[in-house]
Scaffold this motif. Structure first.
Motif, PDB file in Angstrom:
ATOM      1  N   TRP A   1       0.841  -1.181   0.043  1.00 58.28           N
ATOM      2  CA  TRP A   1       0.015   0.014   0.035  1.00 58.28           C
ATOM      3  C   TRP A   1       0.917   1.337  -0.101  1.00 58.28           C
ATOM      4  O   TRP A   1       2.007   1.104   0.593  1.00 58.28           O
TER       5      TRP A   1
ATOM      6  N   SER B   1       0.925   5.971  -1.046  1.00 56.52           N
ATOM      7  CA  SER B   1       0.282   6.846  -1.810  1.00 56.52           C
ATOM      8  C   SER B   1       1.448   7.982  -2.335  1.00 56.52           C
ATOM      9  O   SER B   1       2.321   7.972  -1.926  1.00 56.52           O
TER      10      SER B   1
ATOM     11  N   GLY C   1      -0.072  12.480  -6.564  1.00 54.72           N
ATOM     12  CA  GLY C   1      -0.738  11.391  -7.783  1.00 54.72           C
ATOM     13  C   GLY C   1       0.333  10.758  -8.283  1.00 54.72           C
ATOM     14  O   GLY C   1       1.459  10.907  -8.380  1.00 54.72           O
TER      15      GLY C   1
ATOM     16  N   THR D   1      -7.521  -0.091  -4.271  1.00 56.44           N
ATOM     17  CA  THR D   1      -7.863   1.080  -3.266  1.00 56.44           C
ATOM     18  C   THR D   1      -8.255   0.477  -2.067  1.00 56.44           C
ATOM     19  O   THR D   1      -8.874  -0.687  -1.968  1.00 56.44           O
ATOM     20  N   ARG D   2      -8.502   1.341  -1.064  1.00 51.71           N
ATOM     21  CA  ARG D   2      -8.792   1.186   0.260  1.00 51.71           C
ATOM     22  C   ARG D   2     -10.209   0.525   0.412  1.00 51.71           C
ATOM     23  O   ARG D   2     -10.411  -0.102   1.333  1.00 51.71           O
ATOM     24  N   ASP D   3     -10.994   1.207  -0.501  1.00 52.23           N
ATOM     25  CA  ASP D   3     -12.389   0.932  -0.372  1.00 52.23           C
ATOM     26  C   ASP D   3     -12.571  -0.547  -1.124  1.00 52.23           C
ATOM     27  O   ASP D   3     -14.029  -0.755  -1.231  1.00 52.23           O
TER      28      ASP D   3
ATOM     29  N   CYS E   1      -4.177   7.590 -10.105  1.00 54.85           N
ATOM     30  CA  CYS E   1      -4.406   7.720  -8.747  1.00 54.85           C
ATOM     31  C   CYS E   1      -4.200   9.017  -8.253  1.00 54.85           C
ATOM     32  O   CYS E   1      -3.251   9.598  -8.272  1.00 54.85           O
ATOM     33  N   PRO E   2      -5.272   9.662  -7.630  1.00 53.53           N
ATOM     34  CA  PRO E   2      -5.107  10.973  -7.265  1.00 53.53           C
ATOM     35  C   PRO E   2      -4.154  11.140  -6.127  1.00 53.53           C
ATOM     36  O   PRO E   2      -3.736  10.294  -5.447  1.00 53.53           O
TER      37      PRO E   2
ATOM     38  N   GLY F   1      -2.469  11.573  -2.631  1.00 55.88           N
ATOM     39  CA  GLY F   1      -2.990  11.133  -1.393  1.00 55.88           C
ATOM     40  C   GLY F   1      -3.657   9.746  -1.347  1.00 55.88           C
ATOM     41  O   GLY F   1      -3.834   9.258  -0.183  1.00 55.88           O
ATOM     42  N   GLU F   2      -4.009   9.209  -2.573  1.00 52.94           N
ATOM     43  CA  GLU F   2      -5.042   8.051  -2.530  1.00 52.94           C
ATOM     44  C   GLU F   2      -4.098   6.889  -2.143  1.00 52.94           C
ATOM     45  O   GLU F   2      -3.102   6.458  -2.803  1.00 52.94           O
ATOM     46  N   GLU F   3      -4.370   6.158  -0.905  1.00 51.92           N
ATOM     47  CA  GLU F   3      -3.682   4.979  -0.827  1.00 51.92           C
ATOM     48  C   GLU F   3      -4.238   3.717  -1.783  1.00 51.92           C
ATOM     49  O   GLU F   3      -5.254   3.510  -2.019  1.00 51.92           O
ATOM     50  N   HIS F   4      -3.143   3.152  -2.373  1.00 54.62           N
ATOM     51  CA  HIS F   4      -3.364   2.292  -3.481  1.00 54.62           C
ATOM     52  C   HIS F   4      -2.287   1.182  -3.453  1.00 54.62           C
ATOM     53  O   HIS F   4      -1.242   1.325  -2.940  1.00 54.62           O
TER      54      HIS F   4
END
Length: 135
Positions: free
Chosen positions: A50, A52, A56, A70-72, A86-87, A89-92
């Motif tokens: 994981w 970020s 991005g 992604t986290r969701d 991937c924007p 700050g998005e954790e991916h």
């Protein structure tokens, strides 16, 4: 204009990746430039931890099939020619499917990358949404 000398292919470290992953640096901007570009090759089942990026990251799939999660719990199955953004700050995470090598071009700016824990097998094996209408 100049022809830039390319560094040797490097194997990426196990604290940031699961499985075997290699990268070729295509471009590493020097101040004031911040642009970065790496060609990254993942062995079957290999993936990032994981992470970020403060500004991005863009991933362009060159060969194989990429998984980007992604986290969701969303996992996109991306194919050659697909580009995934991937924007900031998005954790991916991203990597190869269990049965194929995958290569993507990774583009980002600066050194603002926050590396986190490894992706679990359950997270990696979750349901996918393909970029193709039918597989």
């Amino acid at each position: 204009m100049e022809i830039l000398k390319q560094p040797a292919t490097m194997k990426l470290p196990p604290h940031m990746f699961t499985g075997d992953v290699w990268a070729d640096v295509i471009h590493r901007g020097e101040e004031p430039a911040r642009a970065r570009a790496n060609m990254v090759r993942f062995a079957p089942g290999a993936r990032t931890a994981w992470h970020s990026h403060g500004l991005g990251q863009t991933l362009h799939v060159v060969s194989g099939v990429a998984l980007v999660g992604t986290r969701d719990g969303v996992i996109i199955e991306a194919h050659p020619g697909d580009t995934i953004g991937c924007p900031p700050g998005e954790e991916h995470w991203h990597g190869a499917t269990p049965d194929r090598f995958m290569e993507h071009l990774a583009l980002w700016e600066g050194d603002d990358v926050d590396w986190l824990e490894h992706v679990t097998d359950a997270e990696y094996g979750g349901p996918r949404t393909s970029t193709r209408a039918s597989n």
